[in-house]
Design a protein around this motif. Structure first.
Motif, PDB file in Angstrom:
ATOM      1  N   UNK A   1       0.843  -1.184   0.000  1.00  0.00           N
ATOM      2  CA  UNK A   1       0.000   0.000   0.000  1.00  0.00           C
ATOM      3  C   UNK A   1       0.880   1.236   0.000  1.00  0.00           C
ATOM      4  N   UNK A   2       0.359   2.282  -0.627  1.00  0.00           N
ATOM      5  CA  UNK A   2       1.049   3.578  -0.565  1.00  0.00           C
ATOM      6  C   UNK A   2       0.311   4.543   0.353  1.00  0.00           C
ATOM      7  N   UNK A   3      -0.751   4.059   1.020  1.00  0.00           N
ATOM      8  CA  UNK A   3      -1.493   4.873   1.991  1.00  0.00           C
ATOM      9  C   UNK A   3      -0.878   4.646   3.368  1.00  0.00           C
TER      10      UNK A   3
ATOM     11  N   UNK B   1       2.177   3.981  10.170  1.00  0.00           N
ATOM     12  CA  UNK B   1       0.751   3.648  10.168  1.00  0.00           C
ATOM     13  C   UNK B   1       0.339   3.419   8.721  1.00  0.00           C
ATOM     14  N   UNK B   2       0.165   2.159   8.374  1.00  0.00           N
ATOM     15  CA  UNK B   2      -0.159   1.773   7.002  1.00  0.00           C
ATOM     16  C   UNK B   2      -1.627   1.378   6.930  1.00  0.00           C
ATOM     17  N   UNK B   3      -2.388   2.101   6.105  1.00  0.00           N
ATOM     18  CA  UNK B   3      -3.826   1.862   5.990  1.00  0.00           C
ATOM     19  C   UNK B   3      -4.084   0.825   4.896  1.00  0.00           C
ATOM     20  N   UNK B   4      -4.240  -0.421   5.328  1.00  0.00           N
ATOM     21  CA  UNK B   4      -4.474  -1.521   4.406  1.00  0.00           C
ATOM     22  C   UNK B   4      -5.973  -1.792   4.269  1.00  0.00           C
ATOM     23  N   UNK B   5      -6.358  -2.206   3.082  1.00  0.00           N
ATOM     24  CA  UNK B   5      -7.732  -2.646   2.888  1.00  0.00           C
ATOM     25  C   UNK B   5      -7.989  -3.906   3.710  1.00  0.00           C
ATOM     26  N   UNK B   6      -9.200  -4.023   4.181  1.00  0.00           N
ATOM     27  CA  UNK B   6      -9.517  -5.162   5.035  1.00  0.00           C
ATOM     28  C   UNK B   6      -9.307  -6.495   4.318  1.00  0.00           C
TER      29      UNK B   6
ATOM     30  N   UNK C   1      -7.765  -2.385  16.588  1.00  0.00           N
ATOM     31  CA  UNK C   1      -9.049  -2.952  16.997  1.00  0.00           C
ATOM     32  C   UNK C   1     -10.225  -2.482  16.168  1.00  0.00           C
ATOM     33  N   UNK C   2     -10.046  -1.449  15.347  1.00  0.00           N
ATOM     34  CA  UNK C   2     -11.166  -0.907  14.577  1.00  0.00           C
ATOM     35  C   UNK C   2     -10.642  -0.263  13.307  1.00  0.00           C
ATOM     36  N   UNK C   3     -11.546  -0.034  12.362  1.00  0.00           N
ATOM     37  CA  UNK C   3     -11.184   0.628  11.113  1.00  0.00           C
ATOM     38  C   UNK C   3     -10.961   2.113  11.346  1.00  0.00           C
ATOM     39  N   UNK C   4     -10.371   2.761  10.370  1.00  0.00           N
ATOM     40  CA  UNK C   4     -10.131   4.194  10.504  1.00  0.00           C
ATOM     41  C   UNK C   4     -11.407   5.003  10.590  1.00  0.00           C
ATOM     42  N   UNK C   5     -12.467   4.540   9.925  1.00  0.00           N
ATOM     43  CA  UNK C   5     -13.723   5.292   9.948  1.00  0.00           C
ATOM     44  C   UNK C   5     -14.417   5.215  11.296  1.00  0.00           C
TER      45      UNK C   5
ATOM     46  N   UNK D   1     -18.508  -0.438   0.972  1.00  0.00           N
ATOM     47  CA  UNK D   1     -17.200   0.160   0.691  1.00  0.00           C
ATOM     48  C   UNK D   1     -16.159  -0.622   1.490  1.00  0.00           C
ATOM     49  N   UNK D   2     -15.128  -1.060   0.824  1.00  0.00           N
ATOM     50  CA  UNK D   2     -14.050  -1.777   1.500  1.00  0.00           C
ATOM     51  C   UNK D   2     -13.356  -0.828   2.479  1.00  0.00           C
ATOM     52  N   UNK D   3     -13.293  -1.212   3.740  1.00  0.00           N
ATOM     53  CA  UNK D   3     -12.714  -0.366   4.784  1.00  0.00           C
ATOM     54  C   UNK D   3     -11.201  -0.577   4.856  1.00  0.00           C
ATOM     55  N   UNK D   4     -10.542   0.376   5.497  1.00  0.00           N
ATOM     56  CA  UNK D   4      -9.096   0.289   5.703  1.00  0.00           C
ATOM     57  C   UNK D   4      -8.802   0.289   7.201  1.00  0.00           C
ATOM     58  N   UNK D   5      -7.793  -0.468   7.577  1.00  0.00           N
ATOM     59  CA  UNK D   5      -7.356  -0.542   8.965  1.00  0.00           C
ATOM     60  C   UNK D   5      -5.920  -0.051   9.061  1.00  0.00           C
ATOM     61  N   UNK D   6      -5.637   0.849   9.993  1.00  0.00           N
ATOM     62  CA  UNK D   6      -4.271   1.374  10.142  1.00  0.00           C
ATOM     63  C   UNK D   6      -3.373   0.387  10.878  1.00  0.00           C
ATOM     64  N   UNK D   7      -2.646  -0.413  10.128  1.00  0.00           N
ATOM     65  CA  UNK D   7      -1.737  -1.400  10.714  1.00  0.00           C
ATOM     66  C   UNK D   7      -0.495  -0.681  11.243  1.00  0.00           C
TER      67      UNK D   7
END
Length: 390
Positions: free
Chosen positions: A68-70, A281-286, A318-322, A339-345
Motif C-alpha cells: 500500500x502507498x497509503x 501507520x499503514x492503511x491496508x484494505x480489510x 481494533x477498529x477501522x479508521x472510519x 465500501x471496502x474499509x481500511x485498517x491502520x496497521x
C-alpha cells in the motif's frame, strides 16, 4: 518503299496485337489468390491468452506480499504546556533543537510563587506554636482534675462532720440540753457543706470534660498544621513548575512561546517529538489482511529519500479508521453502498538502521508486508489469545 513500310509492323502494333487472355495475366491472378499464413493469428492468440492469464492471476491469486502507498510516519509526541500561570522569563531552546529528558525548556518568573512559599512557611510556624500551646494545656489538665478530686474529698469530709453535728445538736435540742440556735446553726452548716460538695463535684466533672475539649483543640491545631504543610508542599510544587522540563528525548517543534509572554495552564508552548520512537501507520484494505499478523517482516520505501528500510508488523488495530472519525458512518440511515474499509496497521522500524534517523513525522511511505501466506485464520481457530494483537 510504301509497300515495305506497310508490311513491317511497328512495336506498338505488336503490343496491341497480343491477345488479352495470355499466360502472363493468368500467372498474376494466381499470385493474388494465394491463402494468408495462419501462424501470425495463432501467435497473437497465444499472446492475448497469456496476457489475460497473467492479469487474472495477479487479480485473483493469493499474493504473499501485500502493498500500500497509503502509509505515513507517525509518533506519539509530547505537547509542552505550563501547569501554572505566569510570565515567561526565558526560553532555553530553539526551533528544531534536539533535547534530552529533564532539560529546561522554558522558565517562568518565580517571584510570586516564592512569596507564596514564604507565607506558607510563616503560617506553619504560627500554627505549630498553637499546637504546642494546646499540647501544654492537655498535659496540665490531669493536675487540675486531681486538684478537683481533692476538693471533692474535702467537701465530703466536711459534709460528714456537718451531718454528725446536725444529729448531735438535734438530739440535744430534743432533750432540752441544747439551744435552738445551735440546732439551726448545725442545720445551716450541713446545707452549706452539701452545696460545697455538689460544687466540687461539678468542678471535677467540668475539669474532666475540659480534657476532651483541650484534646479536640489540639487535634484541630494539628489539622491546621497539616494544612499549612500541604500549602507549603503545593507552593514548592508551583515553584518547581516555573521550570518547564522536557519529558523525554526528542526534537523541539511548533514552538510558539517567547520571553515576556503571559501563559496560562494548558496553553501549548511547543512540542517535543521523539524521533527515535517513530512508527509507520499503514492503511491496508480489510481484504488485504487475510494473512497479516504481528511479527511479519515489512519493506518500507521512503518517498522523500528514495530509500528502503526494514520494519516489522506490530499489530492490527481494533477498529477501522472510519470508526474513530468525528462523524462515523451510519449505514442504517440511508441507502447502503458497500465500501471496502481500511485498517491502520502499526509497523515498527527495525533497530540498528542509520538511515532511519532521516525519518520525519508525516512522511509518506510505501509498505510491503511479506506475509508468506500464513494461515492466520487457522492459527486463531486453535489459539485462545488474539493472534493479530500484541
Amino acid at each position: 518503299m510504301s509497300d515495305v513500310k506497310m508490311d513491317a509492323p511497328t512495336d506498338k502494333n505488336k503490343h496491341r496485337s497480343e491477345p488479352k487472355g495470355s499466360d502472363k495475366g493468368k500467372d498474376d491472378k494466381k499470385d493474388e489468390q494465394k491463402p494468408l499464413p495462419w501462424w501470425p493469428f495463432v501467435l497473437a492468440g497465444v499472446v492475448v491468452a497469456g496476457f489475460v492469464g497473467v492479469v487474472l492471476w495477479i487479480v485473483f491469486a493469493p499474493q504473499p506480499d501485500v502493498w500500500t502507498d497509503d502509509a505515513y510516519v507517525m509518533v506519539h509526541y509530547a505537547t509542552i504546556s505550563p501547569r501554572i500561570s505566569g510570565q515567561v522569563a526565558s526560553v532555553d531552546v530553539a526551533d528544531n533543537q534536539v533535547v534530552k529528558a529533564g532539560q529546561v525548556l522554558v522558565t517562568l518568573d518565580p517571584r510570586d510563587d516564592q512569596t507564596t512559599l514564604e507565607s506558607a512557611k510563616a503560617a506553619l510556624e504560627r500554627d505549630t506554636a498553637q499546637v504546642n500551646n494546646a499540647a501544654a494545656n492537655v498535659a496540665r489538665q490531669p493536675s487540675l482534675i486531681t486538684e478537683q478530686e481533692a476538693e471533692v474529698a474535702s467537701a465530703q469530709a466536711r459534709l460528714s462532720f456537718a451531718q454528725s453535728d446536725q444529729r448531735r445538736y438535734g438530739n440535744l435540742a430534743a432533750t432540752g440540753a441544747g439551744t435552738a440556735q445551735q440546732r439551726q446553726q448545725a442545720d445551716t452548716t450541713l446545707r452549706q457543706d452539701q452545696m460545697s460538695l455538689q460544687s466540687a463535684q461539678a468542678a471535677l466533672d467540668a475539669s474532666r470534660r475540659q480534657m476532651d475539649v483541650l484534646k479536640a483543640q489540639k487535634s484541630a491545631q494539628e489539622g491546621t498544621v497539616k494544612a499549612d504543610q500541604a500549602r507549603i508542599d503545593q507552593a514548592n510544587l508551583n515553584l518547581s513548575y516555573t521550570r518547564i522540563l522536557a519529558p523525554q528525548d526528542g526534537m523541539v517543534g511548533e514552538k510558539t512561546v517567547d520571553v515576556g509572554n503571559n501563559v496560562s495552564p494548558g496553553a501549548t508552548l511547543m512540542t517535543v517529538v521523539p524521533l527515535d520512537l517513530v512508527y509507520i501507520e499503514a492503511n491496508y484494505r480489510e481484504v488485504d489482511l487475510r494473512h497479516v499478523r504481528g511479527g511479519q517482516h515489512v519493506t518500507i520505501h521512503v518517498d522523500a529519500y528514495d530509500i528502503d528500510l526494514d520494519g516489522v508488523v506490530d499489530s492490527v488495530p481494533p477498529a477501522t479508521g472510519a470508526t474513530f472519525s468525528p462523524i462515523p458512518p451510519n449505514n442504517a440511515t440511508g441507502n447502503f453502498t458497500k465500501i471496502v474499509q481500511r485498517l491502520p496497521v502499526k509497523i515498527l522500524i527495525s533497530p540498528n538502521q542509520p538511515l532511519a534517523r532521516l525519518l520525519r513525522v508525516g512522511f509518506s511511505v510505501e509498505t510491503t508486508i511479506h506475509t508468506g501466506l500464513e494461515n492466520v485464520v487457522g492459527e486463531q481457530d486453535n489459539a485462545a489469545a488474539r493472534v493479530t494483537a500484541h
